[in-house]
Design an enzyme around this catalytic site. Structure first.
Site, short mmCIF file in Angstrom:
data_model
loop_
_atom_site.label_atom_id
_atom_site.label_comp_id
_atom_site.label_asym_id
_atom_site.label_seq_id
_atom_site.Cartn_x
_atom_site.Cartn_y
_atom_site.Cartn_z
N GLU A 188 -5.70 -6.09 -3.76
CA GLU A 188 -4.70 -5.21 -3.20
C GLU A 188 -5.19 -4.58 -1.89
O GLU A 188 -6.39 -4.60 -1.61
CB GLU A 188 -4.39 -4.10 -4.22
CG GLU A 188 -3.84 -4.61 -5.55
CD GLU A 188 -2.37 -5.01 -5.49
OE1 GLU A 188 -1.89 -5.44 -4.41
OE2 GLU A 188 -1.69 -4.91 -6.53
N ASN A 246 2.79 -7.05 -0.10
CA ASN A 246 1.95 -6.04 0.54
C ASN A 246 0.72 -6.66 1.21
O ASN A 246 -0.20 -5.95 1.60
CB ASN A 246 1.53 -4.97 -0.48
CG ASN A 246 0.66 -5.52 -1.60
OD1 ASN A 246 0.30 -6.71 -1.60
ND2 ASN A 246 0.32 -4.69 -2.56
N ASP A 268 -6.82 -15.60 -10.50
CA ASP A 268 -6.72 -14.32 -11.19
C ASP A 268 -6.03 -14.43 -12.55
O ASP A 268 -5.48 -15.48 -12.91
CB ASP A 268 -5.96 -13.31 -10.30
CG ASP A 268 -4.68 -13.88 -9.70
OD1 ASP A 268 -4.20 -14.93 -10.17
OD2 ASP A 268 -4.15 -13.28 -8.75
N HIS A 300 -1.38 -8.84 -0.24
CA HIS A 300 -2.52 -9.15 -1.11
C HIS A 300 -2.71 -10.66 -1.28
O HIS A 300 -1.79 -11.44 -1.15
CB HIS A 300 -2.43 -8.41 -2.46
CG HIS A 300 -1.48 -8.95 -3.47
ND1 HIS A 300 -0.83 -8.15 -4.38
CD2 HIS A 300 -1.07 -10.21 -3.77
CE1 HIS A 300 -0.08 -8.89 -5.18
NE2 HIS A 300 -0.21 -10.15 -4.83
C1 GLP Z 1 0.92 -12.38 -7.75
C2 GLP Z 1 -0.35 -13.24 -7.79
C3 GLP Z 1 -0.72 -13.74 -6.44
C4 GLP Z 1 0.52 -14.33 -5.79
C5 GLP Z 1 1.50 -13.24 -5.51
C6 GLP Z 1 2.81 -13.75 -4.90
O1 GLP Z 1 0.69 -11.03 -7.77
N1 GLP Z 1 -1.49 -12.56 -8.35
O2 GLP Z 1 -1.77 -14.69 -6.55
O3 GLP Z 1 0.16 -14.93 -4.60
O4 GLP Z 1 1.78 -12.51 -6.67
O5 GLP Z 1 3.69 -14.11 -5.88
P1 GLP Z 1 5.06 -14.85 -5.63
O6 GLP Z 1 4.69 -16.21 -5.20
O7 GLP Z 1 5.75 -14.84 -6.95
O8 GLP Z 1 5.76 -14.08 -4.59
#
Ligand code: GLP
Length: 242
Positions: free
Chosen positions: A143, A136, A67, A138
């Site tokens: 989402e 959440n 993404d 995702h």
């Molecule tokens: C972001 C990314 C995800 C990632 C998630 C968790 O929103 N788009 O791909 O897995 O957050 O992030 P973190 O590892 O900082 O908790």
């Protein structure tokens, strides 16, 4: 079948993830690897960089990132392009032409998303996809409520994700409201999937994803149906599992 591996610490989890990637690269040097951003994968990338210094070559692999924020330029320090360069690509021997990340600055988003899917297909599909987990539930930026059949698309970020990610920006208002993300179907088509989750803040999402109902309200729960998916957790992230 979904497999769960619990490691003692974040460091152990990162090392294990790197070892899995190395093993897959030994089997297939021109591996097609799906990559994630966020804070969780940083330890894994540090480990890959260390392995590269010891001789592991990435010169034949192709990567596809999950993404990118919509509206952030490549040079923006919070863009996922910038993140990937800084945390991994600048330090290994991957060929720039083999790197793919959705472009958050495109004018024709629909066309760009279709093109992204096409390039994944042309590369032979994703062999191994690395995922993080949103608090959440995702995956990528899919989402809660995202249809399981979705492909690469533009998505509006939820308030909870904007709040989670505000820590990387100067202020919450600076977090983009939209992102381009691989869809759940795109992710699901990867031959192998490793989801990384670390820390207490992910414990609830982990339980809902592995132990709960398969529902689009918890996007990661679909991985229960995947034939080769692994939840790689540290103790804190696994703390609510029975
Ligand atoms: C972001 C990314 C995800 C990632 C998630 C968790 O929103 N788009 O791909 O897995 O957050 O992030 P973190 O590892 O900082 O908790």
């Amino acid at each position: 079948m979904m497999k769960i591996i619990v490691k003692e610490s974040y460091e152990d989890l990162s090392k294990e993830a790197a070892k899995i990637i190395e093993r897959e690269m030994q089997k297939k040097p021109n591996l097609v690897l799906g990559l994630a951003t966020g804070s969780t994968s940083i330890g894994l990338y540090k480990e890959l960089i260390r392995m590269h210094k010891e001789g592991l070559s990435f010169s034949q692999i192709t990567t596809f990132n999950l993404d990118e924020y919509f509206g952030l330029d490549f040079s923006h320090p919070q863009s996922y392009h910038f993140y990937m360069q800084k945390n991994l690509f600048d330090h290994i021997d991957i060929k720039p032409r083999n790197i793919h990340i959705p472009d958050g600055m495109v004018k024709d988003v629909k066309k760009h998303c279709l093109e992204y899917e096409k390039v994944i297909k042309q590369a032979g599909g994703i062999d191994l996809q690395i995922l993080g987990l949103g608090s959440n539930g995702h995956i990528g930026f899919n989402e809660p409520g995202s249809p399981f059949a979705s492909r690469t698309h533009l998505i509006k970020l939820t308030e909870s994700t904007i709040e989670d990610n505000a820590r990387f920006f100067e202020k919450k208002e600076d977090v983009p409201s939209f992102a381009i993300t691989m869809g759940i179907q795109t992710i699901f088509e990867a031959r192998k999937i490793i989801l990384l989750a670390s820390g207490q803040s992910k414990a609830d999402a982990v339980v809902k994803s592995v132990g709960g109902q398969i529902t689009s309200q918890v996007p990661a729960s679909i991985l229960q149906k995947h034939s080769n998916s692994v939840f790689l957790l540290d103790k804190a992230a696994a703390s609510q599992l029975k």
